[in-house]
Design a protein around this motif. Structure first.
Motif, PDB file in Angstrom:
ATOM      1  N   VAL A 172       0.850  -1.204   0.000  1.00  0.00           N
ATOM      2  CA  VAL A 172       0.000   0.000   0.000  1.00  0.00           C
ATOM      3  C   VAL A 172       0.883   1.250   0.000  1.00  0.00           C
ATOM      4  N   ASN A 173       1.938   1.209   0.809  1.00  0.00           N
ATOM      5  CA  ASN A 173       2.837   2.370   0.892  1.00  0.00           C
ATOM      6  C   ASN A 173       3.616   2.595  -0.398  1.00  0.00           C
ATOM      7  N   LYS A 174       3.959   1.502  -1.102  1.00  0.00           N
ATOM      8  CA  LYS A 174       4.678   1.642  -2.381  1.00  0.00           C
ATOM      9  C   LYS A 174       3.916   2.603  -3.300  1.00  0.00           C
ATOM     10  N   THR A 175       2.623   2.342  -3.425  1.00  0.00           N
ATOM     11  CA  THR A 175       1.772   3.158  -4.302  1.00  0.00           C
ATOM     12  C   THR A 175       1.759   4.611  -3.841  1.00  0.00           C
ATOM     13  N   THR A 176       1.613   4.806  -2.525  1.00  0.00           N
ATOM     14  CA  THR A 176       1.568   6.173  -1.966  1.00  0.00           C
ATOM     15  C   THR A 176       2.864   6.919  -2.262  1.00  0.00           C
ATOM     16  N   ILE A 177       4.002   6.247  -2.059  1.00  0.00           N
ATOM     17  CA  ILE A 177       5.309   6.896  -2.276  1.00  0.00           C
ATOM     18  C   ILE A 177       5.456   7.323  -3.733  1.00  0.00           C
ATOM     19  N   VAL A 178       5.086   6.441  -4.663  1.00  0.00           N
ATOM     20  CA  VAL A 178       5.215   6.754  -6.090  1.00  0.00           C
ATOM     21  C   VAL A 178       4.248   7.881  -6.470  1.00  0.00           C
ATOM     22  N   GLN A 179       3.031   7.842  -5.918  1.00  0.00           N
ATOM     23  CA  GLN A 179       2.050   8.901  -6.209  1.00  0.00           C
ATOM     24  C   GLN A 179       2.531  10.271  -5.733  1.00  0.00           C
ATOM     25  N   LYS A 180       3.340  10.273  -4.683  1.00  0.00           N
ATOM     26  CA  LYS A 180       3.856  11.538  -4.142  1.00  0.00           C
ATOM     27  C   LYS A 180       5.202  11.907  -4.791  1.00  0.00           C
ATOM     28  N   ARG A 181       5.398  11.411  -6.019  1.00  0.00           N
ATOM     29  CA  ARG A 181       6.613  11.693  -6.813  1.00  0.00           C
ATOM     30  C   ARG A 181       7.881  11.197  -6.120  1.00  0.00           C
ATOM     31  N   GLY A 182       7.756  10.099  -5.393  1.00  0.00           N
ATOM     32  CA  GLY A 182       8.903   9.562  -4.667  1.00  0.00           C
ATOM     33  C   GLY A 182      10.086   9.228  -5.558  1.00  0.00           C
ATOM     34  N   MET A 183       9.826   8.624  -6.732  1.00  0.00           N
ATOM     35  CA  MET A 183      10.922   8.258  -7.654  1.00  0.00           C
ATOM     36  C   MET A 183      11.705   9.490  -8.089  1.00  0.00           C
ATOM     37  N   ASP A 184      10.963  10.532  -8.521  1.00  0.00           N
ATOM     38  CA  ASP A 184      11.632  11.761  -8.996  1.00  0.00           C
ATOM     39  C   ASP A 184      12.424  12.419  -7.874  1.00  0.00           C
ATOM     40  N   ARG A 185      11.858  12.392  -6.681  1.00  0.00           N
ATOM     41  CA  ARG A 185      12.534  13.042  -5.548  1.00  0.00           C
ATOM     42  C   ARG A 185      13.805  12.282  -5.169  1.00  0.00           C
ATOM     43  N   LEU A 186      13.770  10.970  -5.294  1.00  0.00           N
ATOM     44  CA  LEU A 186      14.971  10.169  -5.024  1.00  0.00           C
ATOM     45  C   LEU A 186      16.047  10.424  -6.085  1.00  0.00           C
ATOM     46  N   MET A 187      15.626  10.523  -7.345  1.00  0.00           N
ATOM     47  CA  MET A 187      16.600  10.797  -8.410  1.00  0.00           C
ATOM     48  C   MET A 187      17.206  12.191  -8.247  1.00  0.00           C
ATOM     49  N   LYS A 188      16.384  13.140  -7.798  1.00  0.00           N
ATOM     50  CA  LYS A 188      16.895  14.490  -7.545  1.00  0.00           C
ATOM     51  C   LYS A 188      17.946  14.453  -6.437  1.00  0.00           C
ATOM     52  N   LEU A 189      17.666  13.629  -5.409  1.00  0.00           N
ATOM     53  CA  LEU A 189      18.629  13.481  -4.303  1.00  0.00           C
ATOM     54  C   LEU A 189      19.941  12.880  -4.807  1.00  0.00           C
ATOM     55  N   SER A 190      19.842  11.912  -5.721  1.00  0.00           N
ATOM     56  CA  SER A 190      21.069  11.280  -6.254  1.00  0.00           C
ATOM     57  C   SER A 190      21.929  12.314  -6.992  1.00  0.00           C
ATOM     58  N   CYS A 191      21.283  13.321  -7.611  1.00  0.00           N
ATOM     59  CA  CYS A 191      22.035  14.390  -8.302  1.00  0.00           C
ATOM     60  C   CYS A 191      22.726  15.317  -7.305  1.00  0.00           C
ATOM     61  N   ARG A 192      22.171  15.378  -6.069  1.00  0.00           N
ATOM     62  CA  ARG A 192      22.784  16.218  -5.030  1.00  0.00           C
ATOM     63  C   ARG A 192      24.026  15.549  -4.428  1.00  0.00           C
ATOM     64  N   PHE A 193      24.053  14.208  -4.455  1.00  0.00           N
ATOM     65  CA  PHE A 193      25.174  13.479  -3.830  1.00  0.00           C
ATOM     66  C   PHE A 193      25.823  12.506  -4.829  1.00  0.00           C
ATOM     67  N   PRO A 194      26.272  13.010  -5.984  1.00  0.00           N
ATOM     68  CA  PRO A 194      26.827  12.100  -6.998  1.00  0.00           C
ATOM     69  C   PRO A 194      28.147  11.460  -6.581  1.00  0.00           C
ATOM     70  N   ASP A 195      28.801  12.057  -5.571  1.00  0.00           N
ATOM     71  CA  ASP A 195      30.119  11.551  -5.166  1.00  0.00           C
ATOM     72  C   ASP A 195      30.095  10.788  -3.853  1.00  0.00           C
ATOM     73  N   ASP A 196      28.900  10.414  -3.394  1.00  0.00           N
ATOM     74  CA  ASP A 196      28.816   9.674  -2.127  1.00  0.00           C
ATOM     75  C   ASP A 196      28.127   8.324  -2.338  1.00  0.00           C
ATOM     76  N   PRO A 197      28.918   7.252  -2.470  1.00  0.00           N
ATOM     77  CA  PRO A 197      28.318   5.931  -2.735  1.00  0.00           C
ATOM     78  C   PRO A 197      27.389   5.449  -1.625  1.00  0.00           C
ATOM     79  N   SER A 198      27.611   5.914  -0.384  1.00  0.00           N
ATOM     80  CA  SER A 198      26.761   5.449   0.724  1.00  0.00           C
ATOM     81  C   SER A 198      25.340   6.010   0.594  1.00  0.00           C
ATOM     82  N   VAL A 199      25.214   7.249   0.095  1.00  0.00           N
ATOM     83  CA  VAL A 199      23.885   7.824  -0.145  1.00  0.00           C
ATOM     84  C   VAL A 199      23.246   7.155  -1.364  1.00  0.00           C
ATOM     85  N   LEU A 200      24.024   6.992  -2.436  1.00  0.00           N
ATOM     86  CA  LEU A 200      23.499   6.364  -3.659  1.00  0.00           C
ATOM     87  C   LEU A 200      23.008   4.944  -3.372  1.00  0.00           C
ATOM     88  N   GLN A 201      23.734   4.252  -2.509  1.00  0.00           N
ATOM     89  CA  GLN A 201      23.343   2.882  -2.122  1.00  0.00           C
ATOM     90  C   GLN A 201      21.965   2.876  -1.463  1.00  0.00           C
TER      91      GLN A 201
END
Length: 473
Positions: free
Chosen positions: A343-372
């Motif tokens: 149920v939560n999977k759907t909620t997270i995706v509906q709240k643009r969770g994927m895009d927000r995670l990808m945006k975060l990955s652009c903020r920390f491109p040099d930190d493998p622990s965050v990317l992980q």
């Protein structure tokens, strides 16, 4: 000599006698006698931690500053007047209280010196029993002295034996009574919950003792009454009470405790604590505590119903804006736990969770622990969900995996997480395979498989689900 958990021990008196015999019977000089005693007993497998080693005739046990502090505290503690007959004389004198604070602070400082062995000396010489006794006498008032006593007790609870002694000294009841009597005093609460966390670490019996004393009722009362973010040790106590970290027990009771915490509303109170955002010094501790409570689907869904997903995604956005990788890691880890509920999977995706995670990955491109951690969330969101896997590829999860794996070939945990994510992105979505294969993912996965033993199984599964025949080679 006695045996405790397969370790041989010796009393201070027996050790001193050993050194004396070396001098009297074997004619050694004092320094040589001491060195011989230490070497001989160590070779015999005797644990000498907490033994005060001093050269006969030059110094004595009583010269040790830890021993001196304990001795002086014992003397003050013995003066305590129980005022049943004369209420006016109840307790300690003002001078005794002042002296006690100085001695407790000194003892706490000595015990906090890493590698000094002072904490072992203190616990071996009755420190835990003594400070528990002092706490029980100070629990009605004397805030300054009580804070010092609680702080010292936290520093003494450093190993299995000291925690056992705390249990036998009625420590849990003393501490919970103090907390119950001082719900408005932030310093006492902070130091009291520090003891709960230190005592319950690795000890199922002490976790049970605190639960028997209804500590969950106290936790929710304080969380609702206090202003947000003030008591970091309260969150640490929740985390420890819900962590199955006692390797002596086969089946821990902590999952039942988490359900009790959920029944009385602790998850909702923790979500509220997140709303203060990055301005709260306790934010990460609160997120880790919430993750510890989220032990089943029902609790994960209840967190979402209390606006938990909104709060978490906001903290993820803020961590990127403010370049705070500690918060980014902690909240991705928490989101991954909540995404275990379909149920939560759907909620997270509906709240643009994927895009927000990808945006975060652009903020920390040099930190493998965050990317992980980001890839861990996407992996969980894509599990058994072809729609989410399609959304992840569309958001750029494929490029993230390729770039991160190429950029950080040595980061074995991140490499493994990337392989796990890739598998979930393609196992039910054949159309995603071509996207990844055409960008050279096969070669990158094979490299990770060859380089890191820990990646072997995850890489093999990813290659297989990419539709490659020779996935096992």
């Amino acid at each position: 000599m006695g045996t405790s958990k397969n370790v041989r021990t010796i009393s201070q008196e027996a050790f001193d006698e050993f050194v004396r015999e070396n001098v009297d019977d074997l004619g050694m000089d004092p320094a040589e006698a001491l060195q011989d005693a230490i070497e001989t007993l160590t070779l015999q497998g005797v644990d000498l931690s907490g033994i005060i080693t001093c050269i006969p005739g030059v110094s004595s046990v009583k010269d040790n500053p830890v021993f001196q502090s304990l001795d002086a505290l014992k003397e003050i503690n013995s003066k305590y007047r129980d005022g049943d007959d004369e209420p006016s004389t109840t307790g300690f004198s003002e001078k005794d209280l002042d002296d006690m604070v100085s001695l407790l602070d000194k003892l706490s400082e000595l015990c906090s010196i890493e590698g000094s062995g002072n904490v072992s000396i203190a616990t071996r010489n009755g420190g835990v029993e003594l400070v528990c006794s002092i706490c029980s006498k100070l629990q009605n008032g004397h805030g300054r002295s009580l804070v010092s006593a609680l702080k010292t007790l936290t520093s003494l609870l450093h190993d299995f034996q000291s925690r056992e002694t705390f249990q036998k000294s009625s420590g849990p009841k003393i501490v919970v009574d103090i907390l119950n009597s001082n719900v408005q005093n932030i310093s006492i609460l902070n130091n009291g919950f520090s003891i709960v966390a230190a005592a319950a670490t690795g000890n199922e019996i002490l976790k049970e003792s605190f639960m028997d004393l209804k500590i969950e009722q106290l936790l929710i009362q304080i969380m609702r009454a206090q202003s947000k973010g003030n008591i970091q040790s309260l969150y640490d106590a929740i985390r420890i009470l819900l962590t199955p970290d006692d390797n002596r027990v086969v089946a821990s009771q902590v999952y039942g405790y988490a359900r009790k915490f959920a029944e009385i509303g602790i998850p909702g109170a923790l979500v509220e604590a997140l709303s203060e955002g990055l301005s709260s010094p306790s934010l990460v501790s609160a997120s880790i505590a919430l993750k510890a409570v989220a032990v089943n689907d029902e609790i994960c869904r209840s967190i979402a119903e209390n606006d938990g997903i909104d709060a978490i995604l906001q903290c993820i956005d803020d961590s990127g804006e403010q370049n705070n990788k500690t918060v980014a890691r902690a909240f991705c880890s928490l989101l991954s736990k909540l995404a275990g509920s379909d149920v939560n999977k759907t909620t997270i995706v509906q709240k643009r969770g994927m895009d927000r995670l990808m945006k975060l990955s652009c903020r920390f491109p040099d930190d493998p622990s965050v990317l992980q951690e980001i890839m861990s969330v996407i992996c969980t969101l894509s599990l058994r969900s072809p729609d989410n896997a399609a959304s992840a590829i569309e958001a750029g999860a494929g490029e993230l995996a390729i770039q991160a794996m190429q950029k950080f070939p040595e980061a074995h945990q991140m490499q493994k997480q990337a392989c796990l994510m890739i598998r979930n992105l393609v196992v039910r979505n054949p159309e995603n395979r071509n996207v990844l294969l055409s960008n050279g993912i096969e070669k990158i996965i094979r490299k990770a498989k060859e380089k890191h033993e820990s990646c072997k199984d995850a890489a093999t599964d990813a290659l297989r689900d990419l539709g490659l025949d020779n996935y096992n080679s």
